[in-house]
Design a protein around this motif. Structure first.
Motif, short mmCIF file in Angstrom:
data_model
loop_
_atom_site.label_atom_id
_atom_site.label_comp_id
_atom_site.label_asym_id
_atom_site.label_seq_id
_atom_site.Cartn_x
_atom_site.Cartn_y
_atom_site.Cartn_z
N VAL A 1 -5.47 -1.44 -1.48
CA VAL A 1 -6.34 -1.82 -0.37
C VAL A 1 -7.22 -3.00 -0.75
O VAL A 1 -7.34 -3.98 0.01
CB VAL A 1 -7.20 -0.62 0.07
CG1 VAL A 1 -8.27 -1.06 1.07
CG2 VAL A 1 -6.32 0.46 0.69
N VAL A 2 -7.86 -2.94 -1.92
CA VAL A 2 -8.76 -4.03 -2.29
C VAL A 2 -7.98 -5.31 -2.59
O VAL A 2 -8.43 -6.41 -2.24
CB VAL A 2 -9.69 -3.65 -3.45
CG1 VAL A 2 -10.60 -2.51 -3.04
CG2 VAL A 2 -8.94 -3.31 -4.72
N LYS B 1 -9.97 0.99 -11.15
CA LYS B 1 -9.12 0.21 -10.26
C LYS B 1 -9.85 -1.03 -9.73
O LYS B 1 -9.25 -2.10 -9.59
CB LYS B 1 -8.62 1.09 -9.11
CG LYS B 1 -7.52 2.06 -9.54
CD LYS B 1 -7.00 2.89 -8.39
CE LYS B 1 -7.85 4.09 -8.13
NZ LYS B 1 -7.22 5.04 -7.16
N TYR C 1 -9.38 9.57 4.01
CA TYR C 1 -9.46 8.42 3.11
C TYR C 1 -8.58 7.28 3.64
O TYR C 1 -8.94 6.11 3.52
CB TYR C 1 -9.03 8.80 1.70
CG TYR C 1 -9.93 9.85 1.08
CD1 TYR C 1 -11.04 9.49 0.34
CD2 TYR C 1 -9.67 11.21 1.26
CE1 TYR C 1 -11.87 10.45 -0.22
CE2 TYR C 1 -10.49 12.18 0.72
CZ TYR C 1 -11.60 11.79 -0.02
OH TYR C 1 -12.43 12.74 -0.55
N PHE D 1 -9.45 3.20 4.66
CA PHE D 1 -8.84 1.99 4.13
C PHE D 1 -9.03 0.80 5.06
O PHE D 1 -9.09 -0.36 4.61
CB PHE D 1 -7.34 2.19 3.89
CG PHE D 1 -7.00 3.18 2.83
CD1 PHE D 1 -7.93 3.58 1.89
CD2 PHE D 1 -5.71 3.72 2.76
CE1 PHE D 1 -7.60 4.50 0.90
CE2 PHE D 1 -5.37 4.63 1.77
CZ PHE D 1 -6.32 5.02 0.84
N GLN E 1 -3.43 3.82 -4.05
CA GLN E 1 -3.71 3.20 -2.76
C GLN E 1 -4.97 2.35 -2.75
O GLN E 1 -4.99 1.26 -2.17
CB GLN E 1 -3.83 4.28 -1.67
CG GLN E 1 -2.50 4.93 -1.30
CD GLN E 1 -2.73 6.20 -0.51
OE1 GLN E 1 -3.32 7.15 -1.02
NE2 GLN E 1 -2.27 6.23 0.72
N THR E 2 -6.04 2.84 -3.36
CA THR E 2 -7.29 2.09 -3.31
C THR E 2 -7.15 0.72 -3.95
O THR E 2 -7.68 -0.28 -3.45
CB THR E 2 -8.42 2.88 -3.99
OG1 THR E 2 -8.49 4.19 -3.45
CG2 THR E 2 -9.76 2.19 -3.78
N SER F 1 -14.11 0.04 -2.62
CA SER F 1 -13.47 1.28 -3.06
C SER F 1 -14.27 2.51 -2.66
O SER F 1 -13.72 3.61 -2.55
CB SER F 1 -13.29 1.26 -4.59
OG SER F 1 -12.43 0.21 -4.99
N PRO G 1 -13.81 4.31 1.60
CA PRO G 1 -12.98 5.42 2.07
C PRO G 1 -13.62 6.79 1.89
O PRO G 1 -13.28 7.74 2.62
CB PRO G 1 -11.70 5.29 1.22
CG PRO G 1 -11.62 3.82 0.93
CD PRO G 1 -13.04 3.40 0.72
N ALA H 1 -12.49 -0.68 4.62
CA ALA H 1 -12.56 -1.17 3.24
C ALA H 1 -11.88 -2.52 3.11
O ALA H 1 -12.41 -3.44 2.47
CB ALA H 1 -11.91 -0.15 2.29
N GLY I 1 -11.73 5.16 -9.67
CA GLY I 1 -12.06 4.14 -8.67
C GLY I 1 -12.70 2.91 -9.29
O GLY I 1 -12.37 1.78 -8.93
N THR J 1 0.83 -1.20 0.00
CA THR J 1 0.00 0.00 0.00
C THR J 1 0.87 1.25 0.00
O THR J 1 0.57 2.23 -0.70
CB THR J 1 -0.94 -0.01 1.22
OG1 THR J 1 -1.67 -1.23 1.24
CG2 THR J 1 -1.92 1.17 1.16
#
Length: 200
Positions: free
Chosen positions: A58-59, A181, A105, A109, A54-55, A139, A142, A112, A178, A36
């Motif tokens: 995270v996922v 991603k 945000y 995370f 980053q997103t 997504s 956040p 999320a 988003g 991340t």
């Protein structure tokens, strides 16, 4: 916990690659945090909220590690960054990050990763359509913390912070990216499961 359909233990991708253990789990959590941090440096500079990778991290981390380890990875990422590690966008870190408009945000995370990890444990990461839904949902989380945090910090800075301005800064520029991603992650994880199945 078992899958009612076939009695198999529900696993996420990390469980299939390596055996469980404290040392392995700690390494996976650290790896998720570092991944991340690395993706945070893929940045399109914008004020007050930059576009970063980053997103996506995270996922992917949440789905790969599961809810528990994914949540811990995001907590480690956040705490290490606040402690001074250069984990946040533009290689920044330290307690002053709390005053940055985009920090809300980062807080988001954590839930999320928990949500996408919970869904992945129930096989939502193994087929593209369900994975896309799961990752799009994760997504969006956040923004639940990020937008109010952004409004508060903008107010403290004496900047416009009405709802239209806040959404213009903190939501609309990120919708297309988003979704993109989430679709990337939804393509990667099912392929990883298929590759693992062929190896076995």
């Amino acid at each position: 916990m078992t899958n009612a359909a076939n009695g198999a233990v529900r696993t996420v991708l990390a469980d299939r690659i390596r055996s469980r253990g404290i040392a392995t789990d700690a390494a996976l959590v650290a790896g998720g945090a570092l991944f991340t941090a690395a993706m945070a440096q893929l940045e399109v500079p914008m004020w007050p909220v930059p576009i970063t990778g980053q997103t996506l991290a995270v996922v992917l981390a949440g789905a790969t590690l599961g809810a528990g380890r994914g949540t811990l990875a995001m907590l480690v990422y956040m705490v290490a960054g606040l402690a001074g590690a250069p984990f946040f966008a533009d290689m920044t870190g330290g307690l002053h990050a709390l005053t940055i408009p985009s920090f809300g945000y980062v807080i988001g995370f954590v839930p999320a990763a928990a949500v996408v990890g919970w869904l992945a444990r129930r096989d939502w990461d193994r087929r593209f359509v369900r994975a896309a839904l799961a990752f799009t949902l994760a997504s969006a989380i956040p923004f639940v913390t990020g937008i109010p945090y952004l409004a508060v910090v903008l107010a403290q800075l004496g900047a416009p912070h009405d709802i239209g301005t806040v959404l213009g800064f903190g939501l609309w520029p990120f919708v297309v990216g988003g979704i993109a991603k989430a679709l990337i992650a939804a393509g990667v994880l099912p392929l990883a499961w298929k590759a693992l199945g062929r190896r076995r």
